[in-house]
Design a protein around this motif. Structure first.
Motif, mmCIF file in Angstrom:
data_model
loop_
_atom_site.group_PDB
_atom_site.id
_atom_site.type_symbol
_atom_site.label_atom_id
_atom_site.label_comp_id
_atom_site.label_asym_id
_atom_site.label_seq_id
_atom_site.Cartn_x
_atom_site.Cartn_y
_atom_site.Cartn_z
ATOM 1 N N CYS A 8 0.885 -1.188 0.132
ATOM 2 C CA CYS A 8 -0.040 -0.166 -0.018
ATOM 3 C C CYS A 8 0.810 1.404 0.024
ATOM 4 O O CYS A 8 0.828 2.146 0.905
ATOM 5 C CB CYS A 8 -0.966 0.180 1.214
ATOM 6 S SG CYS A 8 -1.971 1.043 1.046
ATOM 7 N N PRO A 9 1.407 1.568 -1.025
ATOM 8 C CA PRO A 9 2.551 2.458 -0.908
ATOM 9 C C PRO A 9 1.672 4.067 -1.205
ATOM 10 O O PRO A 9 0.537 3.791 -1.624
ATOM 11 C CB PRO A 9 3.220 2.315 -2.413
ATOM 12 C CG PRO A 9 2.350 1.592 -3.224
ATOM 13 C CD PRO A 9 1.563 0.731 -2.307
ATOM 14 N N LEU A 10 2.436 5.006 -1.113
ATOM 15 C CA LEU A 10 1.896 6.399 -1.224
ATOM 16 C C LEU A 10 2.288 6.818 -2.691
ATOM 17 O O LEU A 10 3.572 6.383 -2.985
ATOM 18 C CB LEU A 10 2.506 7.223 -0.059
ATOM 19 C CG LEU A 10 2.096 7.154 1.167
ATOM 20 C CD1 LEU A 10 2.397 7.977 2.176
ATOM 21 C CD2 LEU A 10 0.810 6.648 1.561
ATOM 22 N N VAL A 11 1.505 7.657 -3.300
ATOM 23 C CA VAL A 11 1.739 8.117 -4.713
ATOM 24 C C VAL A 11 1.435 9.783 -4.635
ATOM 25 O O VAL A 11 0.561 9.994 -4.004
ATOM 26 C CB VAL A 11 0.828 7.289 -5.799
ATOM 27 C CG1 VAL A 11 1.501 5.942 -6.094
ATOM 28 C CG2 VAL A 11 -0.517 7.456 -5.667
ATOM 29 N N TRP A 12 2.487 10.224 -5.344
ATOM 30 C CA TRP A 12 2.254 11.791 -5.369
ATOM 31 C C TRP A 12 1.815 12.246 -6.729
ATOM 32 O O TRP A 12 2.052 11.570 -7.780
ATOM 33 C CB TRP A 12 3.426 12.343 -5.101
ATOM 34 C CG TRP A 12 3.874 12.386 -3.676
ATOM 35 C CD1 TRP A 12 3.515 13.643 -2.951
ATOM 36 C CD2 TRP A 12 4.468 11.658 -2.728
ATOM 37 N NE1 TRP A 12 4.266 13.160 -1.609
ATOM 38 C CE2 TRP A 12 4.590 12.054 -1.605
ATOM 39 C CE3 TRP A 12 4.788 10.246 -3.154
ATOM 40 C CZ2 TRP A 12 4.948 11.268 -0.665
ATOM 41 C CZ3 TRP A 12 5.280 9.486 -2.111
ATOM 42 C CH2 TRP A 12 5.432 9.966 -0.954
ATOM 43 N N GLY A 13 1.020 13.235 -6.667
ATOM 44 C CA GLY A 13 0.610 13.856 -8.124
ATOM 45 C C GLY A 13 1.481 15.066 -8.462
ATOM 46 O O GLY A 13 2.096 15.484 -7.667
ATOM 47 N N ARG A 69 -8.527 19.587 -7.677
ATOM 48 C CA ARG A 69 -9.373 19.459 -8.705
ATOM 49 C C ARG A 69 -8.595 19.858 -9.903
ATOM 50 O O ARG A 69 -9.161 19.987 -11.183
ATOM 51 C CB ARG A 69 -10.739 20.329 -8.755
ATOM 52 C CG ARG A 69 -11.499 20.063 -7.582
ATOM 53 C CD ARG A 69 -12.247 18.651 -7.796
ATOM 54 N NE ARG A 69 -13.081 18.704 -6.627
ATOM 55 C CZ ARG A 69 -13.371 17.410 -6.182
ATOM 56 N NH1 ARG A 69 -12.892 16.218 -6.583
ATOM 57 N NH2 ARG A 69 -14.241 17.310 -5.247
ATOM 58 N N GLN A 70 -7.139 19.820 -9.834
ATOM 59 C CA GLN A 70 -6.487 19.861 -11.286
ATOM 60 C C GLN A 70 -6.199 18.506 -11.789
ATOM 61 O O GLN A 70 -6.726 17.412 -11.323
ATOM 62 C CB GLN A 70 -4.839 20.342 -10.782
ATOM 63 C CG GLN A 70 -4.851 21.568 -10.401
ATOM 64 C CD GLN A 70 -3.268 21.785 -9.994
ATOM 65 O OE1 GLN A 70 -2.326 21.336 -10.857
ATOM 66 N NE2 GLN A 70 -2.780 22.560 -9.054
ATOM 67 N N SER A 71 -6.162 18.430 -12.994
ATOM 68 C CA SER A 71 -6.120 17.093 -13.806
ATOM 69 C C SER A 71 -5.005 16.314 -13.037
ATOM 70 O O SER A 71 -4.034 16.607 -12.785
ATOM 71 C CB SER A 71 -5.853 17.398 -15.175
ATOM 72 O OG SER A 71 -5.496 16.395 -16.005
ATOM 73 N N TRP A 72 -5.386 15.189 -12.891
ATOM 74 C CA TRP A 72 -4.402 14.138 -11.926
ATOM 75 C C TRP A 72 -3.327 13.309 -13.104
ATOM 76 O O TRP A 72 -3.830 12.820 -14.018
ATOM 77 C CB TRP A 72 -5.200 13.021 -11.257
ATOM 78 C CG TRP A 72 -4.295 11.977 -10.676
ATOM 79 C CD1 TRP A 72 -3.684 11.036 -11.094
ATOM 80 C CD2 TRP A 72 -3.744 12.275 -9.258
ATOM 81 N NE1 TRP A 72 -2.882 10.419 -9.973
ATOM 82 C CE2 TRP A 72 -2.785 11.366 -8.883
ATOM 83 C CE3 TRP A 72 -3.782 13.328 -8.425
ATOM 84 C CZ2 TRP A 72 -2.041 11.201 -8.098
ATOM 85 C CZ3 TRP A 72 -3.159 13.338 -7.344
ATOM 86 C CH2 TRP A 72 -2.081 12.221 -7.063
ATOM 87 N N LYS A 73 -2.274 13.663 -12.631
ATOM 88 C CA LYS A 73 -0.856 13.092 -13.265
ATOM 89 C C LYS A 73 -0.074 12.545 -12.128
ATOM 90 O O LYS A 73 0.201 13.135 -11.312
ATOM 91 C CB LYS A 73 -0.410 13.818 -14.317
ATOM 92 C CG LYS A 73 -0.947 14.555 -15.265
ATOM 93 C CD LYS A 73 -0.159 15.284 -16.155
ATOM 94 C CE LYS A 73 -1.081 15.889 -17.537
ATOM 95 N NZ LYS A 73 -2.050 16.918 -16.984
ATOM 96 N N PHE A 74 0.284 11.275 -12.188
ATOM 97 C CA PHE A 74 1.144 10.742 -11.278
ATOM 98 C C PHE A 74 2.565 11.485 -11.374
ATOM 99 O O PHE A 74 3.053 11.677 -12.440
ATOM 100 C CB PHE A 74 1.390 9.084 -11.483
ATOM 101 C CG PHE A 74 0.217 8.399 -11.172
ATOM 102 C CD1 PHE A 74 0.065 7.940 -9.846
ATOM 103 C CD2 PHE A 74 -0.956 7.969 -12.001
ATOM 104 C CE1 PHE A 74 -0.984 7.244 -9.038
ATOM 105 C CE2 PHE A 74 -1.790 7.525 -11.690
ATOM 106 C CZ PHE A 74 -1.990 6.820 -10.134
ATOM 107 N N ASN A 75 3.092 11.680 -10.387
ATOM 108 C CA ASN A 75 4.526 12.264 -10.375
ATOM 109 C C ASN A 75 5.479 11.183 -10.146
ATOM 110 O O ASN A 75 5.804 10.579 -9.216
ATOM 111 C CB ASN A 75 4.512 13.427 -9.030
ATOM 112 C CG ASN A 75 6.033 14.149 -9.015
ATOM 113 O OD1 ASN A 75 6.595 14.077 -10.125
ATOM 114 N ND2 ASN A 75 5.976 14.986 -8.109
ATOM 115 N N ILE A 76 6.164 11.084 -11.532
ATOM 116 C CA ILE A 76 7.032 9.863 -11.393
ATOM 117 C C ILE A 76 8.361 10.560 -11.356
ATOM 118 O O ILE A 76 8.738 11.226 -12.313
ATOM 119 C CB ILE A 76 6.928 9.065 -12.668
ATOM 120 C CG1 ILE A 76 5.644 8.503 -12.628
ATOM 121 C CG2 ILE A 76 8.042 7.975 -12.697
ATOM 122 C CD1 ILE A 76 5.030 7.595 -13.852
#
Length: 85
Positions: free
Chosen positions: A44-49, A77-84
């Motif tokens: 169950c990792p954390l992910v950042w946008g 409410r910004q368009s979600w994009k994963f921060n990789i």
């Protein structure tokens, strides 16, 4: 005089480095797990946008699947994009 160690017990703690303490979707602490998981950590990792908001991976994936046309961050409410990184 020699000393023989019969047993040895260790205790460790860990925590995620985030600016928030709770998932904005399930409202559970990041140190615990999301409602889908039984244990915190690798499952169950954390992910950042890109917007810098952070969520449990299962929470944001479920959130995005519930709104297939407008996939937005639930916080800003910004368009979600994963921060990789």
């Amino acid at each position: 005089m020699k000393v023989k160690i019969k047993s040895f017990m260790t205790i460790a703690t860990w925590h995620w480095i985030t600016k928030d303490d709770y998932c904005g979707i399930c409202r559970m602490a990041f140190e615990s797990s999301c409602p889908e998981c039984s244990l915190p950590g690798d499952d169950c990792p954390l992910v950042w946008g890109v917007c810098s908001h952070c969520f449990h991976m299962h929470c944001i994936v479920t959130w995005l699947n519930l709104q297939p046309l407008s996939q937005q961050c639930p916080m800003c409410r910004q368009s979600w994009k994963f921060n990789i990184q």
